[in-house]
Scaffold this motif. Structure first.
Motif, PDB file in Angstrom:
ATOM      1  N   GLY A 392       0.797  -1.209   0.000  1.00  0.00           N
ATOM      2  CA  GLY A 392       0.000   0.000   0.000  1.00  0.00           C
ATOM      3  C   GLY A 392       0.836   1.268   0.000  1.00  0.00           C
ATOM      4  O   GLY A 392       1.627   1.520  -0.901  1.00  0.00           O
ATOM      5  N   TRP A 474      -2.004  -2.149   8.053  1.00  0.00           N
ATOM      6  CA  TRP A 474      -2.465  -2.169   6.670  1.00  0.00           C
ATOM      7  C   TRP A 474      -2.510  -0.693   6.271  1.00  0.00           C
ATOM      8  O   TRP A 474      -3.538  -0.031   6.394  1.00  0.00           O
ATOM      9  CB  TRP A 474      -3.843  -2.817   6.571  1.00  0.00           C
ATOM     10  CG  TRP A 474      -3.849  -4.285   6.898  1.00  0.00           C
ATOM     11  CD1 TRP A 474      -4.296  -4.872   8.037  1.00  0.00           C
ATOM     12  CD2 TRP A 474      -3.375  -5.351   6.060  1.00  0.00           C
ATOM     13  NE1 TRP A 474      -4.133  -6.238   7.976  1.00  0.00           N
ATOM     14  CE2 TRP A 474      -3.576  -6.562   6.764  1.00  0.00           C
ATOM     15  CE3 TRP A 474      -2.797  -5.402   4.785  1.00  0.00           C
ATOM     16  CZ2 TRP A 474      -3.210  -7.799   6.232  1.00  0.00           C
ATOM     17  CZ3 TRP A 474      -2.440  -6.629   4.262  1.00  0.00           C
ATOM     18  CH2 TRP A 474      -2.655  -7.816   4.987  1.00  0.00           C
ATOM     19  N   ASP A 477      -5.119   1.434   3.825  1.00  0.00           N
ATOM     20  CA  ASP A 477      -6.504   1.377   4.295  1.00  0.00           C
ATOM     21  C   ASP A 477      -6.671   2.120   5.615  1.00  0.00           C
ATOM     22  O   ASP A 477      -7.707   2.750   5.861  1.00  0.00           O
ATOM     23  CB  ASP A 477      -6.952  -0.079   4.424  1.00  0.00           C
ATOM     24  CG  ASP A 477      -7.145  -0.717   3.054  1.00  0.00           C
ATOM     25  OD1 ASP A 477      -8.015  -0.244   2.305  1.00  0.00           O
ATOM     26  OD2 ASP A 477      -6.426  -1.659   2.724  1.00  0.00           O
ATOM     27  N   LYS A 478      -5.654   2.063   6.463  1.00  0.00           N
ATOM     28  CA  LYS A 478      -5.721   2.857   7.691  1.00  0.00           C
ATOM     29  C   LYS A 478      -5.725   4.346   7.345  1.00  0.00           C
ATOM     30  O   LYS A 478      -6.455   5.130   7.965  1.00  0.00           O
ATOM     31  CB  LYS A 478      -4.539   2.526   8.602  1.00  0.00           C
ATOM     32  CG  LYS A 478      -4.609   3.223   9.951  1.00  0.00           C
ATOM     33  CD  LYS A 478      -3.520   2.727  10.896  1.00  0.00           C
ATOM     34  CE  LYS A 478      -3.643   3.385  12.256  1.00  0.00           C
ATOM     35  NZ  LYS A 478      -2.624   2.867  13.213  1.00  0.00           N
ATOM     36  N   PHE A 480      -7.010   5.679   4.685  1.00  0.00           N
ATOM     37  CA  PHE A 480      -8.366   5.993   4.231  1.00  0.00           C
ATOM     38  C   PHE A 480      -9.334   6.085   5.407  1.00  0.00           C
ATOM     39  O   PHE A 480     -10.176   6.997   5.468  1.00  0.00           O
ATOM     40  CB  PHE A 480      -8.861   4.930   3.250  1.00  0.00           C
ATOM     41  CG  PHE A 480      -8.134   4.912   1.935  1.00  0.00           C
ATOM     42  CD1 PHE A 480      -7.579   6.067   1.404  1.00  0.00           C
ATOM     43  CD2 PHE A 480      -7.993   3.725   1.225  1.00  0.00           C
ATOM     44  CE1 PHE A 480      -6.904   6.049   0.188  1.00  0.00           C
ATOM     45  CE2 PHE A 480      -7.319   3.694   0.020  1.00  0.00           C
ATOM     46  CZ  PHE A 480      -6.775   4.866  -0.507  1.00  0.00           C
ATOM     47  N   GLN A 481      -9.235   5.142   6.345  1.00  0.00           N
ATOM     48  CA  GLN A 481     -10.150   5.162   7.494  1.00  0.00           C
ATOM     49  C   GLN A 481     -10.016   6.452   8.292  1.00  0.00           C
ATOM     50  O   GLN A 481     -11.014   7.069   8.675  1.00  0.00           O
ATOM     51  CB  GLN A 481      -9.871   3.959   8.401  1.00  0.00           C
ATOM     52  CG  GLN A 481     -10.352   2.636   7.827  1.00  0.00           C
ATOM     53  CD  GLN A 481     -10.094   1.490   8.800  1.00  0.00           C
ATOM     54  OE1 GLN A 481      -9.059   1.454   9.477  1.00  0.00           O
ATOM     55  NE2 GLN A 481     -11.014   0.558   8.883  1.00  0.00           N
ATOM     56  N   THR A 491      -7.178  -2.464  11.178  1.00  0.00           N
ATOM     57  CA  THR A 491      -6.064  -2.241  10.263  1.00  0.00           C
ATOM     58  C   THR A 491      -4.711  -2.166  10.957  1.00  0.00           C
ATOM     59  O   THR A 491      -3.700  -1.841  10.335  1.00  0.00           O
ATOM     60  CB  THR A 491      -6.275  -0.947   9.453  1.00  0.00           C
ATOM     61  OG1 THR A 491      -6.669   0.115  10.336  1.00  0.00           O
ATOM     62  CG2 THR A 491      -7.335  -1.136   8.391  1.00  0.00           C
ATOM     63  N   ALA A 546      -2.608   7.679  -2.216  1.00  0.00           N
ATOM     64  CA  ALA A 546      -3.676   7.755  -1.226  1.00  0.00           C
ATOM     65  C   ALA A 546      -4.273   9.158  -1.169  1.00  0.00           C
ATOM     66  O   ALA A 546      -5.496   9.327  -1.110  1.00  0.00           O
ATOM     67  CB  ALA A 546      -3.144   7.349   0.148  1.00  0.00           C
TER      68      ALA A 546
END
Length: 556
Positions: A392, A474, A477-478, A480-481, A491, A546
């Motif tokens: 990522g 992760w 994705d973290k 994004f969260q 994550t 991102a």
């Protein structure tokens, strides 16, 4: 002489197609094929998970520019292997996915490990077939390879029941025709009048660009691409498997054709003429809407279904991309062209500003920024080095910063972003080019999918070097969260000394926390001549990709 079987017939057909290696885990319903392959001198590369073997086949096709074969037992082997098939399909790699099955007469009777393999593969292949008669084995193999390599490349599937593999055959049943006798071997040219129209548009353009996508890898040579660029003087951007078709260090190459990773590509919105060589008008380009509404698009593609898909084009060129490149080059050489030096200079200024901005992030602080890794080891990367990216946020910095120098040498997860494929990709690179350096950049999350493939590396003498960015999350994705919901759920990972895991398997490994120690550790890993891992502690943070995705989602 050993008896000849349907298995021998199938393997002979593969040999005629130039197949010398098969990626696999051996299992019950392909044992006759495996035995026949041993008789015929085919090498089996056996992994520790069928999904890894599929990813190896994917990368081997990308790297060599030729079809590859992955073979598994039916049922459970097939089920594990098919996990890699959607990624191969979306990457458009010509992989021949072969599986055994129980005896054909028992099909539909709840026979041994029975599942509908042909139907399961159909949505993520260009074709999926059951071979139901030994006499038709050559026909089905020919169809599989012809389908995989025609138009836009892609995977196909063949199921071969074990009873057909075991049936005895005579010499008369061995393949009667060579590949050049059962498929078109030439390069289809585009309509000459449309070539002239395209060349005219390009010659009159003030701000033209050329963008090369996936199928260019299998039909355009680096020499053709360089000649097109230098004849027209037009800036070139590459993406997907086409990365490296024109060296990123060439003065007319401006890197990734993706504004999320390369702000220079955001100038696409200013371009007045765009030549798309196999690049789809997909989500990456907002289905063609990133280009100015007045821009003239010239779309060259081997598939008629892609031309004008999602946005109308000024000129549609159907044919082999290599042939079309030669045609446009020849047409452009005959005419005059605009002075676009100011446009090229502007792109060069953008590119330099972006590279300077990236380098400025390598501050030497701890935990280190990913660019402290990429900037400190770039001197270890030569033109022949394979760069593999898997993960990522960590690897997006490398995708932005490192250069693609040759075709098939800059390998990234395909459009499906199927994490974990990096180690198998690296193994395939080392298998195809044993004298080249192979550097796999991977996040700690992605590494967890196939760590036991280090055993495969040792058994098959594939000394890849992996440089891990370990932030115990992760990462993307973290990111994004936190951006969307102001909290992270599910994550966070544990910090693990993956270097000790690799050492236990039999490889070379180091753990690094200090930026100054990164390059020496990677040098020692490369010099070890063993499969190696440098486990580097990095800090989390949003990558350029991102940030671009967050901006787009928010509608900014």
């Amino acid at each position: 002489m050993a008896k000849l079987t349907g298995g021998h017939l199938f393997i002979r057909c593969l040999k005629q197609e130039g197949i010398k290696k098969i990626f696999t885990i051996v299992g019950d319903t392909i044992l006759p094929l495996v035995d026949a392959a041993a008789d015929e001198g085919i090498e089996f590369i056996d992994t520790r998970h069928e999904g890894a073997a599929m990813h190896m086949a994917d990368a081997y096709a990308r790297i060599t520019g030729q079809p590859s074969v992955a073979m598994f037992t039916g049922g459970p082997g097939y089920a594990n292997a098919i996990s890699g098939l959607p990624a191969i399909f979306t990457s458009e790699s010509p992989v021949i996915f072969v599986a055994g099955a129980a005896e054909l007469p028992e099909k539909g009777m709840t026979t041994f490990q029975e599942i509908d393999q042909v139907a399961m593969a159909a949505p993520v292949t260009k074709g999926s077939w059951m071979i139901h008669d030994r006499r038709r084995i050559p026909e089905f193999v020919a169809t599989a390879f012809r389908t995989a390599m025609s138009g836009r490349p892609g995977p196909v599937h063949l199921t071969l029941p074990i009873d057909i593999q075991e049936q005895e055959i005579s010499e008369d049943e061995l393949p009667q025709y060579l590949p050049h006798e059962y498929r078109a071997m030439g390069r289809a040219q585009a309509d000459p009048s449309l070539i002239d129209e395209a060349a005219s548009l390009l010659s009159q353009a003030q701000k033209p660009v050329i963008i090369v996508g996936n199928p260019g890898r299998y039909s355009i040579t680096a020499e053709q691409m360089e000649k097109l660029a230098e004849t027209t003087g037009i800036p070139v951007f590459t993406v997907e498997q086409a990365r490296g078709l024109l060296d990123d260090e060439h003065p007319l190459c401006f890197g990734y054709a993706d504004g999320a990773l390369n702000p220079t590509a955001r100038r696409f919105r200013e371009s007045d003429v765009v030549l798309l060589l196999g690049k789809r008008l997909d989500h990456r380009y907002r289905y063609g809407q990133i280009f100015n509404t007045s821009a003239k698009l010239i779309q060259a593609d081997p598939s008629p279904a892609e031309i004008g898909r999602n946005r109308g084009v000024a000129v549609g060129l159907l044919g082999d991309l290599g042939a079309i490149v030669d045609q446009i080059t020849a047409a452009a050489a005959k005419g005059s062209k605009q002075d676009i030096s100011s446009w090229v200079d502007q792109l060069g200024q953008d590119q330099k500003a972006w590279n300077d901005a990236l380098r400025s992030k390598a501050t030497g602080e701890q935990p280190m920024h990913p660019l402290d890794i990429f900037t400190r080891i770039e001197h270890l990367i030569d033109r022949d080095t394979f760069i593999v990216m898997d993960g990522g946020d960590y690897v997006q910095w490398g995708r932005s910063y490192l250069k693609a120098r040759m075709p098939g040498r800059f390998i990234r997860l395909g459009p499906l972003s199927h994490l974990g494929a990096g180690i198998p990709y690296g193994m395939a690179a080392k298998l195809a080019y044993p004298d080249s350096k192979v550097l796999v950049f991977i996040g700690d999350g992605a590494f967890g999918f196939y760590p036991m493939e280090y055993d495969t590396c040792i058994r098959h003498n594939l000394p890849i070097t992996t440089v891990m960015g370990n932030d115990a999350t992760w990462g993307i994705d973290k990111t994004f969260q936190l951006a969307y919901y102001d909290r992270a759920v599910g994550t966070d990972l544990r910090f693990i000394r993956y270097d000790k895991m690799v050492e236990a398997i039999g490889g070379y490994a180091e753990y690094v926390q200090i930026p100054e120690e990164v390059a020496p550790a990677v040098e020692r890993a490369l010099a070890s001549s063993l499969p190696s891992l440098v486990n580097v502690s990095v800090r989390s943070g949003a990558s350029p990709l991102a940030e671009a995705m967050i901006t787009r989602r928010r509608g900014s």
